[in-house]
Write a protein that holds these residues in place. Structure first.
Motif, PDB file in Angstrom:
ATOM      1  N   ILE A 108       0.844  -1.204   0.000  1.00 37.86           N
ATOM      2  CA  ILE A 108       0.000   0.000   0.000  1.00 37.86           C
ATOM      3  C   ILE A 108       0.877   1.251   0.000  1.00 37.86           C
ATOM      4  CG2 ILE A 108      -1.642   1.350   1.368  1.00 37.86           C
ATOM      5  CD1 ILE A 108      -2.821  -1.413   2.269  1.00 37.86           C
ATOM      6  N   TRP A 111       2.419   1.658  -3.461  1.00 40.66           N
ATOM      7  CA  TRP A 111       1.398   2.065  -4.434  1.00 40.66           C
ATOM      8  C   TRP A 111       1.050   3.540  -4.246  1.00 40.66           C
ATOM      9  CZ3 TRP A 111      -0.523   1.174  -8.924  1.00 40.66           C
ATOM     10  CH2 TRP A 111      -1.722   1.762  -9.313  1.00 40.66           C
ATOM     11  N   LYS A 112       0.874   3.965  -3.009  1.00 40.94           N
ATOM     12  CA  LYS A 112       0.542   5.369  -2.737  1.00 40.94           C
ATOM     13  C   LYS A 112       1.684   6.297  -3.166  1.00 40.94           C
ATOM     14  CE  LYS A 112      -3.588   5.318  -1.245  1.00 40.94           C
ATOM     15  NZ  LYS A 112      -4.627   5.942  -2.069  1.00 40.94           N
ATOM     16  N   LYS A 113       2.928   5.881  -2.927  1.00 39.42           N
ATOM     17  CA  LYS A 113       4.070   6.690  -3.364  1.00 39.42           C
ATOM     18  C   LYS A 113       4.092   6.809  -4.884  1.00 39.42           C
ATOM     19  CE  LYS A 113       7.423   6.068   0.369  1.00 39.42           C
ATOM     20  NZ  LYS A 113       8.738   5.499   0.721  1.00 39.42           N
ATOM     21  N   GLU A 115       1.497   6.533  -6.879  1.00 38.82           N
ATOM     22  CA  GLU A 115       0.348   7.370  -7.243  1.00 38.82           C
ATOM     23  C   GLU A 115       0.698   8.850  -7.075  1.00 38.82           C
ATOM     24  OE1 GLU A 115      -4.362   6.863  -6.437  1.00 38.82           O
ATOM     25  OE2 GLU A 115      -3.084   6.819  -4.664  1.00 38.82           O
TER      26      GLU A 115
END
Length: 144
Positions: A108, A111-113, A115
């Motif tokens: 997570i 993925w957030k980084k 994004e």
């Protein structure tokens, strides 16, 4: 948003629309959901926001109407996991629940980084090679 398709309903839909396939362009998604919700409403619930990590494969593919608030599913794409997010494929083979929890948290975070890096490239130098739209457009539409 990701959708779950019922195979039996899909077969029913394709059988129903078979006489029209040569005459009209039919969309597999809209024909399925329009027909199925009309003819089998008890099999469907009100739409909910999706809860899928790494969906879509590229964060700039489309704008979310409702972003996911949590993740229950994972859209596994080998090239994304290996080349961009640097996930070790062996991570998913762990049998230790505590380790899996930490692995999922790490997924997570990565993925957030990614994004954020796609949406705000000035904040993430390690993802710069992926900011050229040709890189992901070719990946999504040409090199499949």
């Amino acid at each position: 948003m990701p959708q779950i398709i019922d195979k039996e309903l899909f077969i029913e839909v394709t059988t129903f629309f078979k006489p029209y396939e040569g005459k009209y362009p039919l969309c597999e998604w809209s024909t399925y959901f329009n027909y199925s919700t009309q003819n089998h409403p008890s099999k469907f619930f009100e739409p909910e926001a999706f809860m899928t990590l790494c969906w879509p494969e590229h964060p700039l593919a489309w704008k979310f109407l409702i972003p996911p608030q949590c993740y229950v599913f994972e859209n596994y794409t080998p090239s994304l996991f290996k080349n961009i997010l640097n996930f070790d494929p062996e991570w998913n083979n762990s049998k230790d629940l505590a380790e899996l929890k930490n692995i999922n948290i790490e997924k997570i975070i990565r993925w957030k980084k990614y994004e954020i890096a796609c949406k705000h490239p000035e904040q993430a130098s390690n993802f710069r090679k992926y900011f050229n739209p040709r890189v992901w457009v070719n990946k999504l539409f040409i090199n499949q």
